[in-house]
Design a protein around this motif. Structure first.
Motif, short mmCIF file in Angstrom:
data_model
loop_
_atom_site.label_atom_id
_atom_site.label_comp_id
_atom_site.label_asym_id
_atom_site.label_seq_id
_atom_site.Cartn_x
_atom_site.Cartn_y
_atom_site.Cartn_z
N TYR A 114 6.14 23.47 -33.65
CA TYR A 114 6.75 24.19 -34.79
C TYR A 114 6.76 23.35 -36.08
N ASP A 115 7.64 22.32 -36.14
CA ASP A 115 7.81 21.58 -37.41
C ASP A 115 6.55 20.82 -37.77
N GLY A 152 10.43 20.23 -30.24
CA GLY A 152 11.55 19.35 -29.94
C GLY A 152 12.88 20.05 -30.19
N ARG A 153 12.85 21.11 -30.94
CA ARG A 153 14.08 21.85 -31.26
C ARG A 153 14.61 22.59 -30.03
N VAL A 158 14.72 27.27 -32.78
CA VAL A 158 13.34 27.61 -33.15
C VAL A 158 13.17 29.13 -33.16
N TYR A 159 13.89 29.80 -32.27
CA TYR A 159 13.78 31.27 -32.26
C TYR A 159 14.31 31.86 -33.57
N ASN A 160 15.37 31.26 -34.10
CA ASN A 160 15.91 31.74 -35.39
C ASN A 160 14.89 31.63 -36.51
N PHE A 161 14.01 30.64 -36.40
CA PHE A 161 12.96 30.51 -37.42
C PHE A 161 11.79 31.47 -37.14
N VAL A 162 11.38 31.53 -35.88
CA VAL A 162 10.13 32.24 -35.54
C VAL A 162 10.36 33.75 -35.38
N TYR A 168 6.06 32.75 -25.64
CA TYR A 168 6.73 31.82 -24.72
C TYR A 168 7.35 30.74 -25.60
N TYR A 169 8.48 30.21 -25.16
CA TYR A 169 9.12 29.13 -25.92
C TYR A 169 9.41 27.96 -24.98
N ALA A 170 8.98 26.77 -25.38
CA ALA A 170 9.34 25.56 -24.64
C ALA A 170 10.10 24.68 -25.63
N GLY A 171 11.43 24.72 -25.53
CA GLY A 171 12.28 23.96 -26.48
C GLY A 171 12.65 22.61 -25.90
N SER A 172 13.38 21.81 -26.68
CA SER A 172 13.86 20.48 -26.26
C SER A 172 12.71 19.66 -25.66
#
Ligand SMILES: O=P(O)(O)OC[C@H]1O[C@H](O[C@H]2O[C@H](CO)[C@@H](O)[C@H](O)[C@H]2O)[C@H](O)[C@@H](O)[C@@H]1O
Length: 368
Positions: A114-115, A152-153, A158-162, A168-172
């Motif tokens: 993301y970032d 890393g978020r 990250v969902y709030n941004f995207v 699929y989301y892989a956070g942290s």
């Protein structure tokens, strides 16, 4: 077509482009950071990019005033280094045709950091918005290929941004994995329940505790900021005066001393506190491919795009698997296991858009 073939072809035009890119005045100062801007693992808080760039700018100004010939030779050196780097990591836009040729007959799966990849780097982490056009492009991309955000978020942030349910989301850093909501499932044959994997769930209370301690310890340092990313925590120093960096590092280290099961890694002007478990963005990529039914498949072509050190684990995983390719987003030469490069999020958007158009043309001609 092998990756080597892809890289070897079209050399002349790439050199031309490399040299013309290297000559852009805005980019030149940072190129002096070639060997220094990407600190090796434990060299925390030294030789970091922006201040390095400023420092180098003023060096160059002084050098120009006192010794124009010497300054010129340093500029040429930077150009040479950039040219040599871009030859090893050519632009994914320039190499687009070769990349899609290499994917022929295989299922492309997209992995996006993301970032710095989908959104530009900004001082305030809460304001790292992605543009509407980027969101539109990613939405179209997800209609063509299974697409994951690997960040890393925390997933919530990250969902709030995207704000795209179909991903699929892989956070942290991959320690929190979720699939798209049922109606958006790419592979309808696969089990319909959401993918959900949290290999560091036992660390949740520990991270919450450490986050509080880090906030407390660093509050006296102007500009320091601590972010709770659920299974990890980030200590930002982008807005901290360089003179205070070592004090900040000491404060963080004093907190971590009490937590031997946590470790420190470094990203772009950020210290990342995370569990010592052997899990990273590369493992998350592997997990997601397995979830999509490509565990041992040779018919898959994963493309991972990222800008940061933590993305290197994913680039390496692709090399280990011998599949797909990694694209590093960077204006400056960096040590990387990625095969290709893009300079900034706008170029990422162009690349994704071209993938969408390529896929649409292929689908149309297949339906004819
Ligand atoms: O894996 P990523 O999606 O790249 O996340 C890594 C970290 O990204 C964010 O920090 C970075 O972007 C900020 C906003 O542009 C910038 O201010 C900061 O200096 C960068 O390091 C995020 O805030 C962190 O929590 C992530 O760990």
């Amino acid at each position: 077509m092998t990756q080597q073939n892809v890289v070897v072809s079209d050399t002349k035009s790439r050199i031309k482009r490399a040299v013309s890119v290297a000559q852009k005045p805005l980019v030149v100062p940072g190129k002096y950071n070639i060997q220094y801007s990407y600190p090796r693992s434990r060299r925390v808080l030294k030789n970091i990019e922006i201040n390095g760039e400023q420092r180098i700018n003023s060096w160059v100004d002084c050098m120009r005033a006192s010794s124009p010939t010497q300054a010129k030779s340093i500029l040429s050196l930077a150009e040479e280094q950039y040219t040599s780097w871009i030859l090893r990591h050519p632009s994914a836009l320039d190499m687009f045709e070769q990349i899609v040729d290499a994917s022929q007959g295989k299922q492309i799966v997209m992995f996006l950091d993301y970032d710095g990849t989908l959104s530009p780097i900004v001082n305030d982490p809460d304001r790292a918005f992605m543009s509407h056009s980027m969101r539109k492009t990613v939405r179209k991309l997800a209609k063509c290929f299974p697409t994951a955000i690997v960040t890393g978020r925390s997933i919530d942030k990250v969902y709030n941004f995207v704000r795209l349910e179909e991903l699929y989301y892989a956070g942290s850093h991959g320690m929190d994995i979720k699939g798209p909501s049922k109606s958006f499932k790419f592979n309808k044959d696969k089990k319909s329940e959401e993918v959900l994997f949290q290999p560091a769930s036992e660390f949740l209370p520990m991270i919450a505790e450490v986050y509080q301690k880090l906030v407390e310890k660093t509050k006296s340092i102007a500009g320091a900021r601590v972010e709770n990313n659920k299974f990890c925590a980030s200590v930002h120093f982008r807005c901290v005066d360089e003179k205070k960096w070592s004090e900040l590092a000491q404060q963080v280290s004093s907190v971590l001393k009490e937590y031997p099961r946590l470790r420190l890694t470094q990203g772009r002007k950020v210290l990342e506190v995370r569990p010592t478990i052997k899990w990273d963005k590369g493992k998350a990529l592997q997990f997601l491919l397995e979830s999509l039914g490509f565990a041992n498949s040779t018919d898959v072509f994963p493309i991972y795009i990222g800008d940061d050190k933590t993305d290197e684990d994913a680039f390496k995983k692709l090399i280990d698997r011998g599949q797909g390719l990694g694209i590093l987003v960077s204006k400056f030469p960096k040590e990387t296991s990625a095969s290709y490069s893009l300079q900034e999020p706008n170029e990422v958007m162009d690349f994704l858009q071209r993938l969408v158009e390529w896929k649409q043309v292929r689908t149309r001609s297949y339906l004819k």
